[in-house]
Design an enzyme around this catalytic site. Structure first.
Site: not given
Ligand code: GLP
Length: 241
Positions: A67, A136, A138
């Site tokens: 992304d 959440n 995602h």
């Molecule tokens: C972001 C990214 C995701 C990632 C998520 C969790 O929103 N787009 O790909 O998995 O955050 O991030 P973190 O690993 O910093 O908790």
């Protein structure tokens, strides 16, 4: 779905790095799907160390990132392209021309999404997709409610995601409102999926991904249907399963 529980963040990172390095050593022209966020950083540091001691090479590898924020140019300090350059690519022997991240400032984002999918297809599809998970549920930037049938597309970020990611920006207002993300269908097309999660604050999202209903309201739950998926967790992230 397989689950590997490791003691802490460092052990989780090493386990995931070894799993992927083994595959890259077997298939030097592997196509890797990569993720940003804090979680994969430890795995990336292990890869860098392995490249330094010559036990791993990315010379033949192609990468596609999940992304990118819409509206951020590739050289913006908070863009995911910049994140990947700074945290991984500059330290390893990868050919920069074979590292792909969606372009946040494409003049025609919808067309760019289609081209990104075509490029993945031309490369032979993704062999291993690395994922983190949002609180959440995602994955990539596929927020709750996203259609399971989507390939790369433009999404509106939820307020909770913008807030969680505001820690990297001067203020919440600076966090983009939209992003380009590979879709859940793109992720499901990968031959193997490795999801990393660390910390108690991910434990509920992990629990629902593993044991909850397969539902668009918890995007990571679709991984229950993937034939070759492994969750590499630390004990805190696994504490509810
Ligand atoms: C972001 C990214 C995701 C990632 C998520 C969790 O929103 N787009 O790909 O998995 O955050 O991030 P973190 O690993 O910093 O908790």
């Amino acid at each position: 779905m397989k689950i590997a529980v490791q003691k802490d963040y460092d052990a989780m990172s090493l386990c995931a790095a070894r799993l992927t390095a083994e595959e890259i050593n077997k298939h030097p022209e592997l196509v890797l799907g990569l993720a940003t966020g804090s979680t994969p950083l430890g795995m990336y540091r292990n890869w860098i160390r392995m490249v330094k001691d010559s036990s791993l090479s990315f010379a033949g590898v192609t990468t596609f990132n999940l992304d990118e924020y819409l509206g951020l140019p590739p050289n913006h300090p908070q863009s995911y392209r910049q994140f990947m350059n700074e945290q991984l690519f500059r330290y390893i022997d990868i050919n920069p021309a074979r590292t792909f991240v969606p372009n946040g400032i494409s003049p025609d984002p919808l067309r760019h999404c289609k081209e990104y999918d075509l490029r993945i297809e031309k490369a032979g599809g993704i062999d291993i997709q690395i994922l983190g998970i949002g609180r959440n549920g995602h994955i990539g930037f596929n927020e709750p409610g996203e259609d399971f049938g989507q390939l790369t597309h433009v999404v509106k970020l939820s307020e909770s995601t913008r807030q969680a990611n505001s820690r990297f920006f001067p203020s919440l207002d600076d966090v983009p409102t939209h992003a380009i993300t590979m879709g859940l269908k793109s992720i499901m097309k990968a031959r193997k999926v490795i999801l990393l999660a660390s910390g108690e604050d991910k434990s509920e999202a992990v629990f629902r991904a593993v044991f909850g209903d397969v539902t668009e309201s918890h995007p990571a739950s679709i991984l229950q249907l993937h034939p070759n998926c492994i969750f590499v967790l630390d004990e805190a992230a696994a504490s509810k399963i």
